[in-house]
Write an enzyme that holds these catalytic residues in place. Structure first.
Site, PDB file in Angstrom:
ATOM      1  N   ASP A 181      36.416  51.691  42.129  1.00  0.00           N
ATOM      2  CA  ASP A 181      36.953  51.043  43.257  1.00  0.00           C
ATOM      3  C   ASP A 181      35.715  50.228  43.717  1.00  0.00           C
ATOM      4  O   ASP A 181      34.756  50.915  44.303  1.00  0.00           O
ATOM      5  CB  ASP A 181      37.234  51.937  44.307  1.00  0.00           C
ATOM      6  CG  ASP A 181      38.032  51.510  45.405  1.00  0.00           C
ATOM      7  OD1 ASP A 181      37.713  50.149  45.830  1.00  0.00           O
ATOM      8  OD2 ASP A 181      39.172  51.765  45.944  1.00  0.00           O
ATOM      9  N   HIS A 182      35.683  48.860  43.638  1.00  0.00           N
ATOM     10  CA  HIS A 182      34.620  48.162  43.984  1.00  0.00           C
ATOM     11  C   HIS A 182      34.180  48.115  45.283  1.00  0.00           C
ATOM     12  O   HIS A 182      32.887  47.895  45.814  1.00  0.00           O
ATOM     13  CB  HIS A 182      34.574  46.848  43.375  1.00  0.00           C
ATOM     14  CG  HIS A 182      35.619  45.755  44.358  1.00  0.00           C
ATOM     15  ND1 HIS A 182      36.798  45.745  44.055  1.00  0.00           N
ATOM     16  CD2 HIS A 182      35.151  45.023  45.342  1.00  0.00           C
ATOM     17  CE1 HIS A 182      37.460  44.903  44.984  1.00  0.00           C
ATOM     18  NE2 HIS A 182      36.417  44.409  45.701  1.00  0.00           N
ATOM     19  N   HIS A 244      41.374  50.930  48.071  1.00  0.00           N
ATOM     20  CA  HIS A 244      40.317  50.714  48.952  1.00  0.00           C
ATOM     21  C   HIS A 244      40.147  51.404  50.401  1.00  0.00           C
ATOM     22  O   HIS A 244      39.232  51.933  51.005  1.00  0.00           O
ATOM     23  CB  HIS A 244      40.225  49.001  49.107  1.00  0.00           C
ATOM     24  CG  HIS A 244      39.991  48.408  48.056  1.00  0.00           C
ATOM     25  ND1 HIS A 244      39.537  48.637  46.938  1.00  0.00           N
ATOM     26  CD2 HIS A 244      40.901  47.332  47.484  1.00  0.00           C
ATOM     27  CE1 HIS A 244      39.736  48.103  45.933  1.00  0.00           C
ATOM     28  NE2 HIS A 244      40.528  46.739  46.240  1.00  0.00           N
TER      29      HIS A 244
END
Ligand code: NAP
Length: 493
Positions: A181-182, A244
Site C-alpha cells: 500500500d504505497h 489507504h
C-alpha cells in the site's frame, strides 16, 4: 545499502506502474547507492522489444517520471546494463522455463543462489497463475531469500481477499508475501509513528480524554482519466477507504508496540482494525455519504461529469466520493469520531490528518474573546508535507486579546528531495523488512469493516447517491455528517 545480490523480476514490466513508479524508484535507489552491488532486473511483458529498444523506453520514462532527472550518461549506462527484457506471456507454455533459465544463469554468475524479488505488477486475475507457476517451477522456494510483492487491489471484497490469501499461502509462506500500500511508504505517513512514539509531549494527550475528533482527508483533483473502465468496477470505498485511509487510521490510532519490529507493529495495527465498530445496515445512511461528480470546473477548465467519462457506464452507481464516520471501541478511543473523506475531481489535491483537541475545560478566557480555538494538529501528507500545531497566544498589545498561531515543521525545508514512497517500499522488500506492508489479517479486517457498506450500497435500500460538482469539496450531505455532532471539516470546506 542492501547487500545481498538479488534478481528482481517485474511481471508487467511494460505496464503503466513499471513505467511511472517502479523503474524510476529502482533507478533512484541505484544512483543513491541503496541497491545491492550485484543485481539484475528482468522486465516481463508480451509487447515486443529488443534489449536496446526496451532500455531506450526505460530511459525516456526516467526523463519524464524520475524525481532525479539530471543524471549522467555514465549513471544511466551502468544502471541500464542491469536490465533485461524478456518477452513473456503468463499463459505461455515455455515462459516460466525461460525465466527460470535467466534466474539460474545469474545465480551461476554470482556463485550462489541469490535472493529473488518477484513484483506482480499485473492485473489481479493473473496472481493465481503467476504464483502457481512460480511454485510449480520451484522458483521462489527459499523462504529466507525469495519475496513476492502484490499490488492493490487485494481482492474485491472480504471473501475474495480470503480466497487470495489462501491461494498465496498455498504457494508461499506468509513472511514471503509483501502486500503493498504505497501510502505506507510516504515519509509523512511513516513519520506519524515517530511523532507519536518518540516524543513525550503528544502521546499522553492521544486519547478520548483530550481529543474531540480526528479527520482523515485524501482528496484528488484528477478524475478517473483513462481508467474509467477499471474505476467503475471499484469506486472510492474499495479503491481508497479499504486500503489507504484505513492504513492511515491504523498509524494514527494504534497503541505503541513494545519495539519497532515488524510483527509487533503489525499486531498493533490489526488490533485497531478489529476494534473499529462495524456499521449495521440500517445505520449506514447515518454513518456514510456516497456521491458522484457531475459537470464542473477544475483549475479554470471545464470538467465533465463521471457518467460521461470514457469507459464509465452512463447509468453507473459507482461512488467517486465517500465521507464516513467510524468509532473505535477500545478504552483509548471510545466515543471519539474518526471522520474520513476521499474523492476524485475535488477542489484540491490534499491528503491530511487533523487531530482536533477538546476545548479548554476552564473558563478563564470565556469572556472578552470569541477567538478561542481548540488546539489542532494537522499532519499534511501531500502535496504539502508538514506538521502544524495550532495554539492560542496573547496578541501583542495592551489588552488581553487571544490569537491562534501555528508551529510548523516543514519536510520540504529540511529534505526537498526525499525518496518517493515506492523507493522506501522497494528497499524494505529487498531487505526483507515487511513492517510497511500489509499482513493477511489486516487486509481481511479492512475488508470486513466495509463489508456491510458494500452490501448495503449494492442493494441501495438506505443510501442515496448524492452528486457534487467537479471542483468542489463534495456534496452538502458530507458537511451534514459532521454538523450533526457540532463538527465541521477543518482542512477545507
Ligand atoms: P497496465 O498498464 O495495464 O499493465 C499491465 C501489464 O500486464 C503490462 O505490462 C502487460 O504487458 C502485462 N500483461 C498483461 N497480460 C499479460 C500476459 N498474459 N502475460 C504477460 N504479461 C501480461 O497496468 P498497471 O497500471 O501497470 O497496473 C499493474 C498492477 O498495479 C495492477 O494490479 C494495478 O491495479 C496495480 N496498480 C497500478 C497503479 C498505477 O498507477 N498504474 C497504481 C496502484 C496499483 P504487455 O502489455 O506487454 O502484454
Amino acid at each position: 545499502r542492501t547487500t545481498a545480490p538479488t534478481s528482481i523480476v517485474v511481471f508487467g514490466g511494460t505496464g503503466d506502474l513499471a513505467k511511472r513508479k517502479l523503474f524510476p524508484a529502482f533507478f533512484n535507489l541505484f544512483i543513491d547507492e541503496w541497491m545491492p552491488v550485484r543485481f539484475q532486473i528482468i522486465a516481463l511483458g508480451r509487447k515486443q522489444y529488443s534489449q536496446e529498444g526496451f532500455r531506450a523506453y526505460v530511459l525516456e520514462n526516467l526523463k519524464e517520471f524520475s524525481r532525479n532527472n539530471k543524471f549522467t550518461e555514465e549513471q544511466w549506462l551502468s544502471f541500464s546494463e542491469k536490465i533485461t527484457f524478456l518477452n513473456f506471456d503468463i499463459t505461455g507454455e515455455n515462459s516460466f522455463q525461460n525465466l527460470n533459465d535467466k534466474l539460474t544463469a545469474f545465480d551461476v554468475e554470482c556463485n550462489s543462489r541469490v535472493n529473488r524479488l518477484f513484483y506482480l505488477s499485473v492485473a489481479p486475475n493473473f496472481i493465481d497463475s503467476v504464483s502457481t507457476s512460480l511454485k510449480k517451477a520451484g522458483m521462489a522456494d527459499e523462504v529466507e531469500k525469495d519475496r513476492i510483492i502484490i499490488e492493490k487491489p487485494f481482492g474485491y471484497d472480504k471473501a475474495s481477499a480470503v480466497a487470495l490469501n489462501e491461494l498465496l499461502n498455498q504457494n508461499f509462506k506468509e513472511e514471503q508475501i509483501y502486500r503493498i500500500d504505497h501510502y505506507l511508504g510516504k515519509e509523512t505517513v511513516q513519520n506519524i509513528l515517530a511523532f507519536r512514539f518518540a516524543n513525550t509531549v503528544f502521546e499522553p494527550l492521544w486519547s478520548n480524554r483530550h481529543i474531540e475528533s480526528v479527520q482523515i482527508t485524501v482528496a484528488e483533483q484528477v478524475g478517473v482519466e483513462d481508467r474509467g473502465g477499471y474505476y467503475d468496477h471499484s469506486g472510492a470505498l474499495r479503491d481508497m477507504i479499504q486500503n489507504h485511509l484505513l492504513q492511515i487510521l491504523c498509524m494514527v490510532a494504534m497503541d505503541a508496540p513494545v519495539e519497532f519490529e515488524s510483527s509487533l507493529i503489525r499486531d498493533k495495527k490489526a488490533e485497531i482494525l478489529k476494534a473499529v465498530r462495524r456499521i449495521k445496515p440500517e445505520d449506514i445512511n447515518h454513518y456514510t455519504v456516497r456521491a458522484q461528480y457531475t459537470d464542473g470546473e477544475i483549475k479554470g477548465n471545464p470538467k465533465q461529469g463521471y457518467k460521461q467519462e470514457p469507459g464509465v457506464d452512463p447509468n453507473s452507481s459507482t461512488e467517486t466520493f465517500v465521507a464516513m464516520k467510524f468509532y473505535i471501541d477500545n478504552p483509548r478511543w471510545q466515543g471519539v469520531p474518526f471522520y474520513m473523506r476521499t474523492g476524485k475531481s475535488m477542489a484540491q489535491k490534499k491528503s491530511c490528518v487533523i487531530v482536533n483537541f477538546k476545548e479548554v475545560p476552564n473558563k478563564t478566557f470565556a469572556n472578552g474573546t470569541d477567538s478561542l480555538r481548540p488546539n489542532q494538529l494537522t499532519i499534511n501528507i501531500q502535496p504539502e508535507m508538514d506538521i502544524r500545531l495550532s495554539f492560542m497566544t496573547k496578541k501583542p498589545g495592551l489588552d488581553m486579546t487571544l490569537n491562534p498561531v501555528e508551529m510548523v515543521f516543514d519536510y520540504f525545508e529540511c529534505a526537498p528531495d526525499s525518496p518517493e514512497a515506492y523507493e522506501t517500499l522497494l528497499i524494505d522488500a529487498l531487505d526483507g523488512d515487511s513492517t510497511l506492508f500489509m499482513r493477511s489479517d489486516q487486509v481481511e479486517e479492512a475488508w470486513d469493516i466495509i463489508a456491510t457498506i458494500q452490501e448495503e450500497w449494492k442493494n441501495g435500500t438506505y443510501s442515496p447517491i448524492y452528486t457534487y460538482a467537479a471542483g468542489s469539496w463534495g456534496p452538502e450531505a458530507a458537511n451534514e455528517l459532521l454538523s450533526r455532532q457540532g463538527h465541521r471539516w477543518l482542512s477545507a470546506t
